[in-house]
Design a protein around this motif. Structure first.
Motif, short mmCIF file in Angstrom:
data_model
loop_
_atom_site.label_atom_id
_atom_site.label_comp_id
_atom_site.label_asym_id
_atom_site.label_seq_id
_atom_site.Cartn_x
_atom_site.Cartn_y
_atom_site.Cartn_z
N LEU A 84 -22.58 22.67 12.02
CA LEU A 84 -21.55 21.89 12.88
C LEU A 84 -21.57 20.71 11.90
CD1 LEU A 84 -21.53 23.08 16.31
CD2 LEU A 84 -20.13 24.02 14.51
N LEU A 113 -16.94 29.27 20.17
CA LEU A 113 -15.77 29.15 19.26
C LEU A 113 -15.31 30.07 18.63
CD1 LEU A 113 -17.34 25.65 17.72
CD2 LEU A 113 -15.54 25.65 19.62
N VAL A 172 -14.59 31.88 15.34
CA VAL A 172 -14.52 31.41 13.99
C VAL A 172 -14.38 32.72 13.02
CG1 VAL A 172 -16.24 29.59 13.94
CG2 VAL A 172 -17.11 32.01 14.04
N ALA A 231 -14.86 21.45 22.87
CA ALA A 231 -14.58 22.36 21.92
C ALA A 231 -13.60 21.51 20.81
CB ALA A 231 -14.05 23.51 22.01
N ALA A 232 -12.47 20.68 21.29
CA ALA A 232 -11.57 20.03 20.42
C ALA A 232 -12.30 18.87 19.62
CB ALA A 232 -10.39 19.55 21.52
N ARG A 287 -14.33 20.27 16.90
CA ARG A 287 -13.80 20.92 16.02
C ARG A 287 -13.38 19.53 15.10
NH1 ARG A 287 -10.23 23.94 19.67
NH2 ARG A 287 -8.52 22.23 19.28
N LEU A 294 -16.52 18.08 12.52
CA LEU A 294 -17.51 18.83 11.65
C LEU A 294 -17.89 18.07 10.42
CD1 LEU A 294 -15.63 22.34 11.59
CD2 LEU A 294 -17.38 21.46 13.11
N LEU A 315 -7.63 25.73 12.37
CA LEU A 315 -7.76 24.25 13.10
C LEU A 315 -8.57 23.58 12.14
CD1 LEU A 315 -8.21 25.40 16.89
CD2 LEU A 315 -6.15 24.71 15.89
N THR A 316 -9.73 24.04 11.95
CA THR A 316 -10.57 23.16 10.93
C THR A 316 -11.44 24.24 10.19
OG1 THR A 316 -11.49 22.27 12.89
CG2 THR A 316 -11.62 20.99 10.89
N ILE A 369 -12.35 27.40 12.20
CA ILE A 369 -12.47 27.30 13.74
C ILE A 369 -11.09 27.64 14.27
CG2 ILE A 369 -12.78 26.40 15.97
CD1 ILE A 369 -15.07 24.97 14.74
N CYS A 370 -10.63 28.69 15.03
CA CYS A 370 -9.32 28.97 15.58
C CYS A 370 -9.35 28.70 17.10
CB CYS A 370 -9.19 30.43 15.19
SG CYS A 370 -9.19 30.83 13.42
N GLN A 371 -8.17 29.01 17.60
CA GLN A 371 -7.87 28.83 19.05
C GLN A 371 -8.70 29.95 19.77
OE1 GLN A 371 -6.16 25.85 19.82
NE2 GLN A 371 -7.28 26.15 21.67
#
Ligand SMILES: C[C@](O)(CO)[C@H](O)COP(=O)(O)OP(=O)(O)OC[C@H]1O[C@@H](n2ccc(N)nc2=O)[C@H](O)[C@@H]1O
Ligand SMILES: Nc1ncnc2c1ncn2[C@@H]1O[C@H](COP(=O)(O)OP(=O)(O)OP(=O)(O)O)[C@@H](O)[C@H]1O
Length: 293
Positions: A15, A165, A167, A208-209, A212, A215, A244-245, A258-260
């Motif tokens: 990360l 998370l 991924v 988590a947000a 993200r 990173l 997302l990133t 990384i996704c929702q």
């Protein structure tokens, strides 16, 4: 203790990976590494046998004696004063030269299981010392939880709570990147790493947000120069609606996004394989098989 042991090991993503130019007495770079275990597992089976044997499925290009698993078993046996009379079979699903720590995961899981078999705890200082001799990432896999490692990226400094998370892991076609080649390439154009405090704070808060958004990997430019497909995957992934990133893990060539939700990660991974022909896998950043959906 005896008989048969079966261990599953996750892989890892970085990360935060901050490489410094400074080298230690082994010639290893000083590294700030925040890693999380990822639910893509290799399986290791250990059984009593007259002498040590190591088998990989699928087979590796290197002989058994050159593998991290062989080295781990021999060094631990020597350290604990026992004979390494075991057969070890590794069923590998973690791709090689991906930055996912596959060969380190196998070694770390082997050390955990053999330590138990031979009467030592997984974090016994003798086991930790052997792990560090086998490779920089191996100590993480003795106790694969989200954690900060300093030193050469091999000294456990802080453990964080679990963070699941979603991924998607995606690799470009062609050769992966070996860690040594990436460090050599980094030395040609070294950079000063960013600080890791903020991401550690986000992990302490299980935010988590924030994780993200923080990173970081200053080994990624070297990985992309060695394997331009890495940059292509990252750019394509960043444009997908579910992403997302996106970031290169470790020395590459795998990129994680990384996704929702796990559903989003699965759609993205499937599209990467169907439309681009890239290897992909959708999962969560957790380290225990029973916690995977
Ligand atoms: C890139 C990372 O995966 C990030 O987690 C790790 O730093 C690499 O860990 P690893 O694959 O276990 O690496 P090792 O097998 O120990 O080392 C391979 C080679 O990478 C270089 N290396 C590795 C770790 C480190 N802190 N400094 C280095 O310079 C050395 O040339 C070493 O000979
Ligand atoms: N247990 C093992 N599993 C896989 N490869 C191994 C193992 N032991 C030695 N190797 C050799 O190491 C090479 C990969 O090493 P390398 O450190 O570059 O990548 P990795 O361990 O797959 O993951 P990472 O890119 O995260 O370091 C393989 O191509 C293989 O020749």
């Amino acid at each position: 203790m005896p008989g048969r042991q079966t261990v599953q090991t996750p892989c890892k993503i970085n990360l935060h990976l901050g490489i410094h130019s400074q080298l230690d007495e082994r010639g290893y770079h000083r590294v700030d590494s925040v890693m999380a275990p990822v639910a893509l597992f290799d399986t290791i089976v250990i059984e009593d046998a007259p002498v040590l044997s190591v088998t990989h499925e699928p087979a590796l290009c290197v002989p058994p004696q050159k593998t991290t698993v062989w080295k781990a078993a021999c060094l631990l046996a020597e350290e604990l004063g026992v004979e390494p009379a075991v057969s070890i079979t590794v069923t590998a699903r973690i791709p090689e030269k991906a930055g996912l720590g596959g060969s380190s995961a196998d070694a770390g899981a082997t050390l955990r299981a053999l330590a138990e078999r031979w009467g030592a705890g997984p974090l016994d200082p003798r086991v930790v010392a052997v792990a560090r001799r086998v490779g920089a990432d191996v100590a993480f896999f003795l106790d694969p939880v989200p954690s900060l490692h300093l030193g050469a990226g091999d000294v456990l400094t802080e453990r964080f709570g679990e963070l699941a998370l979603p991924v998607a892991l995606v690799m470009p076609e062609g050769e992966g990147v070996s860690a040594k080649a990436a460090y050599d390439e980094f030395d040609l154009e070294p950079t000063v790493p960013a600080d890791y405090d903020a991401i550690c704070e986000a992990l302490r808060a299980s935010d988590a947000a924030a994780v993200r958004g923080l990173l970081y990997n200053n080994l990624a430019p070297a990985a992309k120069r060695l394997q331009p497909g890495c940059a292509e995957v990252e750019a394509w992934m960043a444009e997908q609606p579910e992403a997302l990133t996106a970031m290169v893990t470790g020395s590459g060539s795998c990129v994680f996004v990384i996704c929702q939700s796990l559903g989003d990660a699965r759609s993205l991974a499937e599209r990467a394989t169907q439309k681009r022909g890239w290897w992909s896998f959708a999962t969560l950043t957790v380290g225990e098989p029973q916690k995977v959906c």
